[in-house]
Design a protein around this motif. Sequence first.
Motif, PDB file in Angstrom:
ATOM      1  N   PHE A   1      -4.265 -13.491 -10.293  1.00 40.44           N
ATOM      2  CA  PHE A   1      -3.740 -14.775  -9.833  1.00 40.44           C
ATOM      3  C   PHE A   1      -4.340 -15.175  -8.498  1.00 40.44           C
ATOM      4  O   PHE A   1      -4.411 -16.348  -8.175  1.00 40.44           O
ATOM      5  CB  PHE A   1      -2.211 -14.714  -9.706  1.00 40.44           C
ATOM      6  N   VAL A   2      -4.724 -14.173  -7.711  1.00 38.33           N
ATOM      7  CA  VAL A   2      -5.323 -14.414  -6.397  1.00 38.33           C
ATOM      8  C   VAL A   2      -6.492 -13.455  -6.203  1.00 38.33           C
ATOM      9  O   VAL A   2      -6.583 -12.418  -6.863  1.00 38.33           O
ATOM     10  CB  VAL A   2      -4.297 -14.229  -5.249  1.00 38.33           C
ATOM     11  N   GLU A   3      -7.374 -13.812  -5.295  1.00 33.98           N
ATOM     12  CA  GLU A   3      -8.493 -12.932  -4.974  1.00 33.98           C
ATOM     13  C   GLU A   3      -7.956 -11.673  -4.296  1.00 33.98           C
ATOM     14  O   GLU A   3      -7.005 -11.733  -3.519  1.00 33.98           O
ATOM     15  CB  GLU A   3      -9.456 -13.663  -4.029  1.00 33.98           C
ATOM     16  N   ASP A   4      -8.540 -10.537  -4.624  1.00 35.14           N
ATOM     17  CA  ASP A   4      -8.107  -9.232  -4.104  1.00 35.14           C
ATOM     18  C   ASP A   4      -6.665  -8.906  -4.478  1.00 35.14           C
ATOM     19  O   ASP A   4      -5.932  -8.259  -3.713  1.00 35.14           O
ATOM     20  CB  ASP A   4      -8.272  -9.153  -2.580  1.00 35.14           C
ATOM     21  N   GLN A   5      -6.268  -9.341  -5.670  1.00 41.32           N
ATOM     22  CA  GLN A   5      -4.886  -9.134  -6.115  1.00 41.32           C
ATOM     23  C   GLN A   5      -4.490  -7.672  -6.081  1.00 41.32           C
ATOM     24  O   GLN A   5      -3.387  -7.336  -5.636  1.00 41.32           O
ATOM     25  CB  GLN A   5      -4.711  -9.682  -7.530  1.00 41.32           C
ATOM     26  N   GLU A   6      -5.362  -6.781  -6.535  1.00 45.69           N
ATOM     27  CA  GLU A   6      -5.001  -5.370  -6.585  1.00 45.69           C
ATOM     28  C   GLU A   6      -4.755  -4.803  -5.192  1.00 45.69           C
ATOM     29  O   GLU A   6      -3.874  -3.960  -5.009  1.00 45.69           O
ATOM     30  CB  GLU A   6      -6.034  -4.541  -7.350  1.00 45.69           C
ATOM     31  N   ASP A   7      -5.502  -5.280  -4.187  1.00 42.49           N
ATOM     32  CA  ASP A   7      -5.301  -4.787  -2.823  1.00 42.49           C
ATOM     33  C   ASP A   7      -4.013  -5.343  -2.219  1.00 42.49           C
ATOM     34  O   ASP A   7      -3.240  -4.605  -1.589  1.00 42.49           O
ATOM     35  CB  ASP A   7      -6.490  -5.166  -1.936  1.00 42.49           C
ATOM     36  N   ILE A   8      -3.787  -6.625  -2.402  1.00 43.12           N
ATOM     37  CA  ILE A   8      -2.573  -7.249  -1.862  1.00 43.12           C
ATOM     38  C   ILE A   8      -1.336  -6.638  -2.529  1.00 43.12           C
ATOM     39  O   ILE A   8      -0.392  -6.219  -1.853  1.00 43.12           O
ATOM     40  CB  ILE A   8      -2.611  -8.773  -2.069  1.00 43.12           C
ATOM     41  N   ALA A   9      -1.356  -6.585  -3.865  1.00 46.20           N
ATOM     42  CA  ALA A   9      -0.223  -6.010  -4.593  1.00 46.20           C
ATOM     43  C   ALA A   9      -0.069  -4.529  -4.251  1.00 46.20           C
ATOM     44  O   ALA A   9       1.058  -4.020  -4.164  1.00 46.20           O
ATOM     45  CB  ALA A   9      -0.400  -6.193  -6.095  1.00 46.20           C
ATOM     46  N   GLY A  10      -1.183  -3.835  -4.041  1.00 51.39           N
ATOM     47  CA  GLY A  10      -1.133  -2.415  -3.681  1.00 51.39           C
ATOM     48  C   GLY A  10      -0.440  -2.187  -2.349  1.00 51.39           C
ATOM     49  O   GLY A  10       0.363  -1.259  -2.210  1.00 51.39           O
ATOM     50  N   ASN A  11      -0.744  -3.031  -1.371  1.00 59.40           N
ATOM     51  CA  ASN A  11      -0.086  -2.904  -0.065  1.00 59.40           C
ATOM     52  C   ASN A  11       1.414  -3.187  -0.173  1.00 59.40           C
ATOM     53  O   ASN A  11       2.235  -2.458   0.399  1.00 59.40           O
ATOM     54  CB  ASN A  11      -0.722  -3.850   0.953  1.00 59.40           C
ATOM     55  N   ILE A  12       1.758  -4.224  -0.913  1.00 61.02           N
ATOM     56  CA  ILE A  12       3.181  -4.549  -1.103  1.00 61.02           C
ATOM     57  C   ILE A  12       3.878  -3.414  -1.851  1.00 61.02           C
ATOM     58  O   ILE A  12       4.987  -3.008  -1.492  1.00 61.02           O
ATOM     59  CB  ILE A  12       3.336  -5.893  -1.839  1.00 61.02           C
ATOM     60  N   HIS A  13       3.211  -2.889  -2.877  1.00 58.80           N
ATOM     61  CA  HIS A  13       3.760  -1.793  -3.679  1.00 58.80           C
ATOM     62  C   HIS A  13       4.029  -0.570  -2.789  1.00 58.80           C
ATOM     63  O   HIS A  13       5.088   0.062  -2.896  1.00 58.80           O
ATOM     64  CB  HIS A  13       2.759  -1.453  -4.793  1.00 58.80           C
ATOM     65  N   GLU A  14       3.084  -0.263  -1.931  1.00 60.20           N
ATOM     66  CA  GLU A  14       3.241   0.894  -1.046  1.00 60.20           C
ATOM     67  C   GLU A  14       4.419   0.697  -0.100  1.00 60.20           C
ATOM     68  O   GLU A  14       5.274   1.584   0.029  1.00 60.20           O
ATOM     69  CB  GLU A  14       1.964   1.127  -0.240  1.00 60.20           C
ATOM     70  N   TRP A  15       4.491  -0.437   0.570  1.00 56.56           N
ATOM     71  CA  TRP A  15       5.569  -0.672   1.530  1.00 56.56           C
ATOM     72  C   TRP A  15       6.920  -0.784   0.837  1.00 56.56           C
ATOM     73  O   TRP A  15       7.929  -0.290   1.358  1.00 56.56           O
ATOM     74  CB  TRP A  15       5.271  -1.909   2.384  1.00 56.56           C
ATOM     75  N   LEU A  16       6.945  -1.410  -0.330  1.00 56.03           N
ATOM     76  CA  LEU A  16       8.192  -1.472  -1.097  1.00 56.03           C
ATOM     77  C   LEU A  16       8.663  -0.077  -1.495  1.00 56.03           C
ATOM     78  O   LEU A  16       9.863   0.195  -1.506  1.00 56.03           O
ATOM     79  CB  LEU A  16       8.006  -2.317  -2.358  1.00 56.03           C
ATOM     80  N   SER A  17       7.712   0.795  -1.831  1.00 56.09           N
ATOM     81  CA  SER A  17       8.096   2.148  -2.254  1.00 56.09           C
ATOM     82  C   SER A  17       8.790   2.895  -1.125  1.00 56.09           C
ATOM     83  O   SER A  17       9.824   3.531  -1.335  1.00 56.09           O
ATOM     84  CB  SER A  17       6.889   2.932  -2.771  1.00 56.09           C
ATOM     85  N   TYR A  18       8.248   2.798   0.091  1.00 59.82           N
ATOM     86  CA  TYR A  18       8.890   3.460   1.227  1.00 59.82           C
ATOM     87  C   TYR A  18      10.255   2.834   1.520  1.00 59.82           C
ATOM     88  O   TYR A  18      11.226   3.536   1.805  1.00 59.82           O
ATOM     89  CB  TYR A  18       8.003   3.409   2.471  1.00 59.82           C
ATOM     90  N   GLY A  19      10.321   1.516   1.457  1.00 62.22           N
ATOM     91  CA  GLY A  19      11.585   0.831   1.687  1.00 62.22           C
ATOM     92  C   GLY A  19      12.624   1.180   0.640  1.00 62.22           C
ATOM     93  O   GLY A  19      13.799   1.433   0.970  1.00 62.22           O
ATOM     94  N   LEU A  20      12.200   1.203  -0.616  1.00 59.71           N
ATOM     95  CA  LEU A  20      13.116   1.527  -1.708  1.00 59.71           C
ATOM     96  C   LEU A  20      13.670   2.937  -1.566  1.00 59.71           C
ATOM     97  O   LEU A  20      14.880   3.160  -1.691  1.00 59.71           O
ATOM     98  CB  LEU A  20      12.412   1.364  -3.061  1.00 59.71           C
ATOM     99  N   ILE A  21      12.803   3.888  -1.276  1.00 56.67           N
ATOM    100  CA  ILE A  21      13.261   5.267  -1.119  1.00 56.67           C
ATOM    101  C   ILE A  21      14.187   5.381   0.097  1.00 56.67           C
ATOM    102  O   ILE A  21      15.223   6.059   0.040  1.00 56.67           O
ATOM    103  CB  ILE A  21      12.069   6.243  -1.014  1.00 56.67           C
ATOM    104  N   GLY A  22      13.846   4.702   1.184  1.00 52.71           N
ATOM    105  CA  GLY A  22      14.717   4.713   2.358  1.00 52.71           C
ATOM    106  C   GLY A  22      16.102   4.159   2.044  1.00 52.71           C
ATOM    107  O   GLY A  22      17.120   4.750   2.411  1.00 52.71           O
ATOM    108  N   LEU A  23      16.149   3.046   1.330  1.00 54.33           N
ATOM    109  CA  LEU A  23      17.440   2.453   0.954  1.00 54.33           C
ATOM    110  C   LEU A  23      18.205   3.347  -0.020  1.00 54.33           C
ATOM    111  O   LEU A  23      19.428   3.469   0.079  1.00 54.33           O
ATOM    112  CB  LEU A  23      17.221   1.074   0.335  1.00 54.33           C
ATOM    113  N   ALA A  24      17.485   3.972  -0.946  1.00 50.63           N
ATOM    114  CA  ALA A  24      18.135   4.867  -1.903  1.00 50.63           C
ATOM    115  C   ALA A  24      18.735   6.076  -1.188  1.00 50.63           C
ATOM    116  O   ALA A  24      19.825   6.537  -1.547  1.00 50.63           O
ATOM    117  CB  ALA A  24      17.150   5.308  -2.982  1.00 50.63           C
ATOM    118  N   VAL A  25      18.041   6.571  -0.178  1.00 47.23           N
ATOM    119  CA  VAL A  25      18.574   7.702   0.591  1.00 47.23           C
ATOM    120  C   VAL A  25      19.823   7.264   1.367  1.00 47.23           C
ATOM    121  O   VAL A  25      20.814   7.994   1.414  1.00 47.23           O
ATOM    122  CB  VAL A  25      17.495   8.295   1.533  1.00 47.23           C
TER     123      VAL A  25
END
Length: 178
Positions: free
Chosen positions: A132-156
């Motif tokens: 949908f956007v240029e460099d989609q995999e990199d942008i989505a990858g960064n969001i995915h990484e930060w969301l993962s840390y946030g999600l685990i932090g909230l789950a804890v």
Amino acid sequence: MLLNTQNSYGIVAKLLHWLVAIVVFGLFAVGFWMVDLGYYDYWNKLAPHYHKSVGILLLTVMVFRVTWRYFNVKPEAPEVLTLKETKASHYMHIILYVAIFGMCITGYLISTADGRGIDVFNWFSVPSLGAFVEDQEDIAGNIHEWLSYGLIGLAVIHLLAALKHHFINRDDVLKRML
């Protein structure tokens, strides 16, 4: 009892809760481990395949979970909870749900940016919608990484709150989900 009642969660809601919790922590652990795999490592192709497959299945379970939650009675908050705790619990659950859906969507966007679909355990394929956007995999990858840390932090935090209720407050908040 399968369905929720005014006072307790049903077996389906409980199983969905624990299944999602286990899968989220498992996917986080695998994702954390697999980003450091070398090109010639045996798991370099296999781990992402399993990670994506389980992620797609998690998305399916979450859609079912939200649907189940919508069409079932929501048990009333225990009387031992203050209004502040009840609101915090409500917003925590919303944020956890949004984060899980965000993880699934960004994972899909990473994996399908090159136009290839996702083979789910080689049972079926989820088609790509393309980039949908240029460099989609990199942008989505960064969001995915930060969301993962946030999600685990909230789950804890969620887990610690449940343990506080069980061991310190000695109330039945945790037992409702066991």
